[in-house]
Scaffold this active site. Structure first.
Site, short mmCIF file in Angstrom:
data_model
loop_
_atom_site.label_atom_id
_atom_site.label_comp_id
_atom_site.label_asym_id
_atom_site.label_seq_id
_atom_site.Cartn_x
_atom_site.Cartn_y
_atom_site.Cartn_z
N LYS A 109 -8.02 14.18 -1.32
CA LYS A 109 -8.51 13.57 -2.55
C LYS A 109 -9.30 12.31 -2.21
CE LYS A 109 -7.84 10.25 -5.44
NZ LYS A 109 -9.16 10.06 -5.96
N GLU A 117 -2.25 3.17 5.38
CA GLU A 117 -3.17 2.15 5.91
C GLU A 117 -3.58 1.28 4.74
OE1 GLU A 117 -3.51 1.66 8.88
OE2 GLU A 117 -3.08 3.62 9.76
N CYS A 144 -10.82 -3.28 5.44
CA CYS A 144 -9.42 -3.72 5.53
C CYS A 144 -9.21 -4.58 6.77
CB CYS A 144 -8.50 -2.51 5.54
SG CYS A 144 -9.01 -1.23 6.68
N GLU A 159 -6.11 -10.12 -0.41
CA GLU A 159 -7.29 -9.40 0.08
C GLU A 159 -8.37 -9.43 -1.00
OE1 GLU A 159 -7.10 -5.03 0.64
OE2 GLU A 159 -7.88 -5.45 2.64
P1 NAP Z 1 -6.97 2.17 -4.52
O1 NAP Z 1 -6.75 2.08 -5.97
O2 NAP Z 1 -5.87 1.88 -3.60
O3 NAP Z 1 -7.54 3.64 -4.25
C1 NAP Z 1 -7.40 4.36 -3.05
C2 NAP Z 1 -7.22 5.84 -3.34
O4 NAP Z 1 -5.97 6.05 -4.00
C3 NAP Z 1 -8.28 6.40 -4.28
O5 NAP Z 1 -8.59 7.72 -3.94
C4 NAP Z 1 -7.55 6.34 -5.61
O6 NAP Z 1 -8.07 7.19 -6.57
C5 NAP Z 1 -6.16 6.75 -5.21
N1 NAP Z 1 -5.14 6.40 -6.19
C6 NAP Z 1 -5.19 5.45 -7.17
N2 NAP Z 1 -4.06 5.45 -7.88
C7 NAP Z 1 -3.26 6.42 -7.38
C8 NAP Z 1 -1.96 6.91 -7.70
N3 NAP Z 1 -1.25 6.40 -8.70
N4 NAP Z 1 -1.44 7.92 -6.96
C9 NAP Z 1 -2.14 8.44 -5.94
N5 NAP Z 1 -3.38 8.04 -5.60
C10 NAP Z 1 -3.94 7.03 -6.30
O7 NAP Z 1 -8.17 1.24 -4.12
P2 NAP Z 1 -9.42 0.87 -5.07
O8 NAP Z 1 -9.08 0.76 -6.51
O9 NAP Z 1 -10.43 1.83 -4.73
O10 NAP Z 1 -9.75 -0.58 -4.54
C11 NAP Z 1 -9.00 -1.69 -5.04
C12 NAP Z 1 -8.65 -2.67 -3.94
O11 NAP Z 1 -7.93 -2.00 -2.90
C13 NAP Z 1 -9.82 -3.27 -3.20
O12 NAP Z 1 -10.38 -4.32 -3.87
C14 NAP Z 1 -9.21 -3.63 -1.87
O13 NAP Z 1 -8.56 -4.85 -1.92
C15 NAP Z 1 -8.22 -2.54 -1.64
N6 NAP Z 1 -8.75 -1.49 -0.75
C16 NAP Z 1 -8.33 -1.43 0.52
C17 NAP Z 1 -8.85 -0.46 1.36
C18 NAP Z 1 -8.45 -0.36 2.78
O14 NAP Z 1 -9.19 0.21 3.58
N7 NAP Z 1 -7.28 -0.84 3.18
C19 NAP Z 1 -9.78 0.44 0.91
C20 NAP Z 1 -10.19 0.37 -0.42
C21 NAP Z 1 -9.65 -0.60 -1.23
P3 NAP Z 1 -9.17 6.58 -7.62
O15 NAP Z 1 -10.37 6.33 -6.80
O16 NAP Z 1 -9.36 7.68 -8.59
O17 NAP Z 1 -8.56 5.35 -8.21
#
Ligand code: NAP
Ligand code: MG
Length: 471
Positions: A169, A244, A278, A378
């Site tokens: 996904k 991660e 990250c 972050e």
């Molecule tokens: P996120 O919400 O953690 O999303 C990552 C993945 O998880 C996406 O595919 C997301 O789908 C999915 N997801 C969201 N809610 C879920 C749930 N309840 N159950 C299972 N999967 C779920 O990250 P984001 O909203 O894209 O970014 C928000 C913040 O996260 C950023 O500002 C940053 O601080 C952090 N981030 C960290 C990394 C890293 O590499 N460590 C990468 C991206 C973001 P959807 O896209 O449909 O929400």
């Protein structure tokens, strides 16, 4: 305008049962690029069922067969090099420089998986017993938008090496990038059901993957908050998890470092991937009595850190992925100001001439103390906090005073000293005098940066269950 209205289940592009469309918006212009039809819970169940069926035979494939599949995928991806780079620039806003490097890393992840298969022994002797390292089952791969195809390639290649099947996904914001890699994976001719890809929302598709009893393991990259939600759900069915998550990586400049090299490197470490990394080195720890020198160097370097259209060769920082991400970063810059940190360069708002896209100004805060939110949370944008220390011991203490522990950076002209300091840092990776990637070394975090490791033998074993035959 492109419409992506297929997901990939059981070896075929199929129309999802979900009816909801999601708009694909250019981060550079905020114009609509296309739309993607999202999969729903039933689509996810179908994908998992296909992977479960495929696991029966795929788990029994030989090492030679798996190596061939990995080679086939790599070959079909390699042919579309320009397309991969272009779509990452267009859809995600990755700079041309970064998207090119990203593509090269993506290709190399197949070499690493093949390399592992060439030396890893799936049968070991431990004590008096034979220990078989057996494929764990169907793996759920949930990933964000900041290196979408890179994550698919590294996680799926490890799953295939282990003899696992997968349901992936990606972020719906990466739909065009996903479409391209799916075409390549399809062309590689793997047995049907080995990989399945469902575009859709986290709360729907991701939640079903986290809940479904036929998923044995989840490999997740993303925010710490969502990681916690997934881990809580996963424990209900005792799924294994590799998480991660985020980071707030310290970058320690020791007093004997060559500042003329270390400071430019610190800017790269902070702003890589438009700050959406990250592993970004977002806390720059410098000796207190050298602060003026550091400020001078930063002020000289920043004008050369070109912000702009990610298509341009010279652009170092492109737009943030979405309006939401832009606003998040602006909010943090405001928080930094309110907390009493001082802006050395950058600040609120968009750079001149770049008002249409989600461009933030590369920002450096000084007078930051490690308890401020800008030093603890972050931000995921081009915002760097400079923190001063008096002694080496204090530098180590500040570096470790964080809920995270993904990566750290150290600069010193004395290798022994750097090694000694590195050994005291609580982080999954410590980079000494540079920024590199070793695909055979473990990657992952201490503390709230995650659970488990990816890459190399440790990464492969996260997809395997040990079984001891006691005779
Ligand atoms: P996120 O919400 O953690 O999303 C990552 C993945 O998880 C996406 O595919 C997301 O789908 C999915 N997801 C969201 N809610 C879920 C749930 N309840 N159950 C299972 N999967 C779920 O990250 P984001 O909203 O894209 O970014 C928000 C913040 O996260 C950023 O500002 C940053 O601080 C952090 N981030 C960290 C990394 C890293 O590499 N460590 C990468 C991206 C973001 P959807 O896209 O449909 O929400
Ligand atoms: Mg989200």
């Amino acid at each position: 305008m492109k419409t992506i209205d297929k997901i990939y289940i059981n070896g075929e592009f199929t129309t999802p049962q979900g009816k909801q469309y999601f708009d694909l918006i250019s981060p550079t212009t905020n114009e609509k690029l296309g739309q993607v039809l999202l999969g729903n819970e039933q689509d996810t169940k179908n994908a998992i069922a296909a992977a479960k069926e495929a696991f029966k035979s795929f788990s029994k494939t030989t090492i030679t067969e798996r190596i061939q599949y990995l080679k086939n995928i790599q070959a079909s991806i390699e042919k579309r090099r320009e397309d991969f780079i272009d779509v990452m620039v267009e859809e995600y806003g990755g700079t041309l420089q970064f998207s090119t490097t990203s593509f090269d890393y993506m290709l190399k992840s197949f070499d690493s998986a093949i390399n592992l298969l060439n030396f890893y022994s799936f049968t070991k002797t431990m004590g008096e017993s034979e220990v078989q390292m057996t494929p764990i089952g169907v793996v759920g791969i949930i990933i964000p938008w900041n290196s979408s195809n890179g994550f698919i390639a590294s996680k799926l290649s490890t799953a295939i090496a282990a003899g696992c099947t997968a349901v992936i996904k990606p972020s719906e914001m990466s739909a065009q990038q996903t479409q391209l890699i799916t075409e390549c994976l399809h062309e590689a001719g793997l047995p049907k059901g080995v990989f399945n890809i469902v575009n859709g929302l986290g709360e729907i598709v991701g939640a079903e993957i986290s809940r479904n009893p036929d998923i044995a393991k989840i490999s997740f990259t993303g925010s710490t908050n969502v990681g916690k939600i997934i881990a809580k759900e996963a424990v209900e069915t005792m799924k294994r998890v590799t998480l991660e998550l985020g980071g707030k990586s310290p970058n320690i400049i020791l007093d004997d470092a060559d500042f003329s090299k270390a400071i430019p490197l610190a800017i790269i470490a902070a702003y890589m991937n438009n700050g959406q990394a990250c592993i970004a080195g977002t806390r720059l720890l410098v000796p207190e009595n050298r602060l003026e020198e550091v400020k001078k160097l930063i002020t000289e370097i920043i004008p050369n850190t070109i912000v702009g259209n990610p298509k341009n060769k010279t652009t170092a920082v492109g737009p943030l992925v979405s309006v939401k991400q832009y606003e998040r970063v602006q909010n943090y810059i405001q928080i930094g100001i309110d907390e009493g940190a001082e802006i050395l360069t950058g600040g609120l708002g968009k750079p001149e001439g770049l008002e249409k896209g989600n461009f933030a100004k590369p920002t450096v805060f000084i007078n930051v103390n490690n308890q401020m939110r800008i030093a603890r949370e972050e931000i995921f944008g081009p915002v760097l906090s400079v923190i001063t220390y008096k002694t080496e011991e204090e530098a180590i203490e500040i570096a470790n005073d964080t809920t995270y522990g993904l990566q750290a950076y150290i600069s010193s002209s004395n290798e022994k000293r750097a090694h000694k300091v590195a050994s005291q840092i609580n982080a999954g990776r410590v980079q000494i005098n540079g920024i590199g990637h070793d695909p055979m070394a473990p990657f992952g975090g201490f503390k709230q940066s995650g659970i488990g490791r990816e890459f190399g033998t440790i990464g492969l074993e996260a997809y395997l269950e040990p079984k001891a035959l006691i005779r």
